[in-house]
Scaffold this motif. Structure first.
Motif, mmCIF file in Angstrom:
data_model
loop_
_atom_site.group_PDB
_atom_site.id
_atom_site.type_symbol
_atom_site.label_atom_id
_atom_site.label_comp_id
_atom_site.label_asym_id
_atom_site.label_seq_id
_atom_site.Cartn_x
_atom_site.Cartn_y
_atom_site.Cartn_z
ATOM 1 N N GLN A 1 -4.722 24.180 -2.099
ATOM 2 C CA GLN A 1 -4.930 25.394 -2.900
ATOM 3 C C GLN A 1 -5.277 25.075 -4.352
ATOM 4 O O GLN A 1 -5.592 25.982 -5.123
ATOM 5 C CB GLN A 1 -3.656 26.258 -2.873
ATOM 6 N N MET A 2 -5.173 23.805 -4.735
ATOM 7 C CA MET A 2 -5.376 23.364 -6.122
ATOM 8 C C MET A 2 -4.508 24.198 -7.069
ATOM 9 O O MET A 2 -4.966 24.742 -8.080
ATOM 10 C CB MET A 2 -6.850 23.469 -6.519
ATOM 11 N N SER A 3 -3.219 24.263 -6.742
ATOM 12 C CA SER A 3 -2.308 25.100 -7.508
ATOM 13 C C SER A 3 -1.041 24.331 -7.867
ATOM 14 O O SER A 3 -0.626 23.421 -7.147
ATOM 15 C CB SER A 3 -1.927 26.355 -6.712
ATOM 16 N N PHE A 4 -0.440 24.723 -8.996
ATOM 17 C CA PHE A 4 0.822 24.136 -9.451
ATOM 18 C C PHE A 4 1.890 25.221 -9.512
ATOM 19 O O PHE A 4 1.615 26.360 -9.893
ATOM 20 C CB PHE A 4 0.676 23.527 -10.850
ATOM 21 N N LYS A 5 3.112 24.856 -9.168
ATOM 22 C CA LYS A 5 4.285 25.712 -9.385
ATOM 23 C C LYS A 5 5.345 24.884 -10.089
ATOM 24 O O LYS A 5 5.404 23.669 -9.910
ATOM 25 C CB LYS A 5 4.844 26.252 -8.055
ATOM 26 N N ARG A 6 6.204 25.547 -10.859
ATOM 27 C CA ARG A 6 7.267 24.841 -11.561
ATOM 28 C C ARG A 6 8.581 25.577 -11.341
ATOM 29 O O ARG A 6 8.656 26.794 -11.520
ATOM 30 C CB ARG A 6 6.942 24.741 -13.049
ATOM 31 N N LEU A 7 9.614 24.829 -10.950
ATOM 32 C CA LEU A 7 10.929 25.391 -10.702
ATOM 33 C C LEU A 7 11.959 24.639 -11.538
ATOM 34 O O LEU A 7 11.919 23.409 -11.611
ATOM 35 C CB LEU A 7 11.302 25.284 -9.222
ATOM 36 N N VAL A 8 12.878 25.368 -12.160
ATOM 37 C CA VAL A 8 13.915 24.747 -12.988
ATOM 38 C C VAL A 8 15.084 24.333 -12.100
ATOM 39 O O VAL A 8 15.560 25.122 -11.285
ATOM 40 C CB VAL A 8 14.387 25.704 -14.094
ATOM 41 N N LEU A 9 15.535 23.104 -12.268
ATOM 42 C CA LEU A 9 16.671 22.587 -11.506
ATOM 43 C C LEU A 9 17.905 22.540 -12.401
ATOM 44 O O LEU A 9 17.845 22.052 -13.527
ATOM 45 C CB LEU A 9 16.368 21.175 -10.987
ATOM 46 N N THR A 10 19.012 23.058 -11.903
ATOM 47 C CA THR A 10 20.281 22.953 -12.618
ATOM 48 C C THR A 10 21.232 22.064 -11.824
ATOM 49 O O THR A 10 21.053 21.845 -10.624
ATOM 50 C CB THR A 10 20.935 24.333 -12.818
ATOM 51 N N ALA A 11 22.218 21.527 -12.506
ATOM 52 C CA ALA A 11 23.171 20.626 -11.859
ATOM 53 C C ALA A 11 23.966 21.364 -10.784
ATOM 54 O O ALA A 11 24.419 22.489 -10.985
ATOM 55 C CB ALA A 11 24.116 20.036 -12.895
ATOM 56 N N ASP A 12 24.119 20.721 -9.650
ATOM 57 C CA ASP A 12 24.890 21.270 -8.539
ATOM 58 C C ASP A 12 26.360 20.889 -8.731
ATOM 59 O O ASP A 12 26.700 19.704 -8.734
ATOM 60 C CB ASP A 12 24.363 20.696 -7.229
ATOM 61 N N PRO A 13 27.255 21.880 -8.900
ATOM 62 C CA PRO A 13 28.674 21.546 -9.121
ATOM 63 C C PRO A 13 29.318 20.826 -7.948
ATOM 64 O O PRO A 13 30.384 20.230 -8.095
ATOM 65 C CB PRO A 13 29.321 22.919 -9.358
ATOM 66 N N GLU A 14 28.665 20.844 -6.781
ATOM 67 C CA GLU A 14 29.192 20.154 -5.609
ATOM 68 C C GLU A 14 28.448 18.862 -5.299
ATOM 69 O O GLU A 14 28.659 18.262 -4.243
ATOM 70 C CB GLU A 14 29.130 21.086 -4.390
ATOM 71 N N ILE B 1 9.823 19.181 -20.134
ATOM 72 C CA ILE B 1 9.838 19.493 -18.701
ATOM 73 C C ILE B 1 10.876 18.692 -17.919
ATOM 74 O O ILE B 1 10.803 18.595 -16.699
ATOM 75 C CB ILE B 1 8.445 19.323 -18.065
ATOM 76 N N LEU B 2 11.866 18.139 -18.622
ATOM 77 C CA LEU B 2 12.970 17.502 -17.898
ATOM 78 C C LEU B 2 13.625 18.517 -16.963
ATOM 79 O O LEU B 2 13.729 19.712 -17.277
ATOM 80 C CB LEU B 2 14.019 16.984 -18.886
ATOM 81 N N ASN B 3 14.075 18.033 -15.814
ATOM 82 C CA ASN B 3 14.837 18.859 -14.858
ATOM 83 C C ASN B 3 14.020 20.026 -14.316
ATOM 84 O O ASN B 3 14.583 21.040 -13.897
ATOM 85 C CB ASN B 3 16.123 19.389 -15.504
ATOM 86 N N GLN B 4 12.699 19.879 -14.317
ATOM 87 C CA GLN B 4 11.826 20.907 -13.752
ATOM 88 C C GLN B 4 10.987 20.291 -12.639
ATOM 89 O O GLN B 4 10.315 19.287 -12.848
ATOM 90 C CB GLN B 4 10.921 21.510 -14.824
ATOM 91 N N LEU B 5 11.045 20.910 -11.475
ATOM 92 C CA LEU B 5 10.293 20.413 -10.324
ATOM 93 C C LEU B 5 8.878 20.964 -10.377
ATOM 94 O O LEU B 5 8.668 22.175 -10.344
ATOM 95 C CB LEU B 5 10.975 20.838 -9.022
ATOM 96 N N LEU B 6 7.916 20.065 -10.483
ATOM 97 C CA LEU B 6 6.507 20.434 -10.475
ATOM 98 C C LEU B 6 5.963 20.214 -9.069
ATOM 99 O O LEU B 6 6.054 19.113 -8.525
ATOM 100 C CB LEU B 6 5.735 19.585 -11.482
ATOM 101 N N ILE B 7 5.415 21.266 -8.469
ATOM 102 C CA ILE B 7 4.892 21.212 -7.102
ATOM 103 C C ILE B 7 3.386 21.416 -7.151
ATOM 104 O O ILE B 7 2.905 22.414 -7.702
ATOM 105 C CB ILE B 7 5.544 22.287 -6.214
ATOM 106 N N PHE B 8 2.648 20.470 -6.590
ATOM 107 C CA PHE B 8 1.191 20.558 -6.567
ATOM 108 C C PHE B 8 0.714 20.697 -5.126
ATOM 109 O O PHE B 8 1.082 19.899 -4.260
ATOM 110 C CB PHE B 8 0.571 19.311 -7.200
ATOM 111 N N ASP B 9 -0.094 21.726 -4.875
ATOM 112 C CA ASP B 9 -0.701 21.938 -3.562
ATOM 113 C C ASP B 9 -2.173 21.557 -3.655
ATOM 114 O O ASP B 9 -2.956 22.234 -4.320
ATOM 115 C CB ASP B 9 -0.556 23.406 -3.149
ATOM 116 N N ALA B 10 -2.538 20.459 -3.016
ATOM 117 C CA ALA B 10 -3.908 19.963 -3.117
ATOM 118 C C ALA B 10 -4.899 20.883 -2.425
ATOM 119 O O ALA B 10 -6.050 21.006 -2.866
ATOM 120 C CB ALA B 10 -3.999 18.554 -2.522
#
Length: 252
Positions: A229-242, A218-227
């Motif tokens: 709603q008791m829910s998790f979301k996961r978003l993949v982060l890539t390097a920003d060329p800028e 799970i490197l480079n993945q943003l885990l978002i927890f909403d207390a």
């Protein structure tokens, strides 16, 4: 390095796990973890890491305990108000596990040579709530090619992300947050659910153990927890060329 008979007993629930075993517990025992910030996140993460058998912890924080901290910073009690967080934390973590070596820095991370600590450290935990500090920790870990586990918590939402800057092409924290957000957006101004700090700090400690055990999924993945709603979301982060940090590093 081997485990003592007492360590076999103490960490038996780890050792019986296929993902840990004796070799994994020895790796945990050999690890050195740096925690910047002994607030709600740092308190929770440090307790679990000490209990898990981490060999060495370095704690950095320039703050003293305040009454308003007690709602969420669970290492501290009413009697600790006014004392240095790192000193009190060291005493209480030592009580949890007398075998862990604990180093403390009762000063701002900006006032010490953080770069000099990096060669001795396996993973850095960013448990702060200030964007300037987060940028500084991120940049220092990037230069030193160290692993970084960063978490945040505000109101009812928590975020967790980890990086291994030894990996070529890794994004960094500044890729995720390219613009500095207002310094007034923190727990002091907007509030935070007390248990949320425990959840996110425990997740930080879990990710540290996973990295020590060579679990990098799970490197480079943003885990978002909403207390709420008791829910998790996961978003993949890539390097920003800028990115002004990892793609266009600041000189100096």
């Amino acid at each position: 390095m081997l485990l003592t008979d007492q360590e076999y007993i103490r960490f038996s629930r780890h050792i019986m796990l296929d993902e840990v075993g004796e070799a994994g517990q020895i790796a945990i025992k050999q690890a050195h973890i740096l925690i910047v910030g002994m607030g709600g996140l740092g308190c929770a993460a440090a307790q679990y890491l000490a209990a898990a058998g981490i060999g060495q912890l370095t704690l950095i924080d320039h703050d003293n305990v305040e009454v308003s901290n007690l709602q969420r910073q669970i290492l501290f009690t009413t009697e600790d108000v006014g004392g240095a967080k790192v000193t009190i934390a060291k005493n209480k973590l030592t009580a949890i596990n007398p075998k862990v070596k604990i180093n403390t820095f009762y000063q701002s991370v900006f006032d010490l040579n953080l770069t000099a600590l990096m060669p001795k450290v396996d993973v850095v935990l960013d448990c702060t709530d200030n964007i300037d500090t987060r940028y500084f920790i991120n940049y220092t870990c990037l230069k030193a090619k160290r692993k970084l586990v960063s978490a945040s918590a505000i109101q009812g939402q928590g975020q967790l992300i980890s990086f291994d800057f030894a990996q070529k092409g890794s994004p960094c924290y500044q890729c995720l947050v390219p613009e500095k957000v207002s310094s007034t957006r923190n727990c002091s101004s907007l509030g935070v659910l007390s248990t949320l700090l425990g959840v996110m700090g425990s997740l930080q400690a879990t990710e540290v153990l996973r990295l020590i055990l060579n679990e990098y999924q799970i490197l480079n993945q943003l885990l978002i927890f909403d207390a709420w709603q008791m829910s998790f979301k996961r978003l993949v982060l890539t390097a920003d060329p800028e990115c002004q940090c990892c793609k266009h590093p600041i000189k100096g």
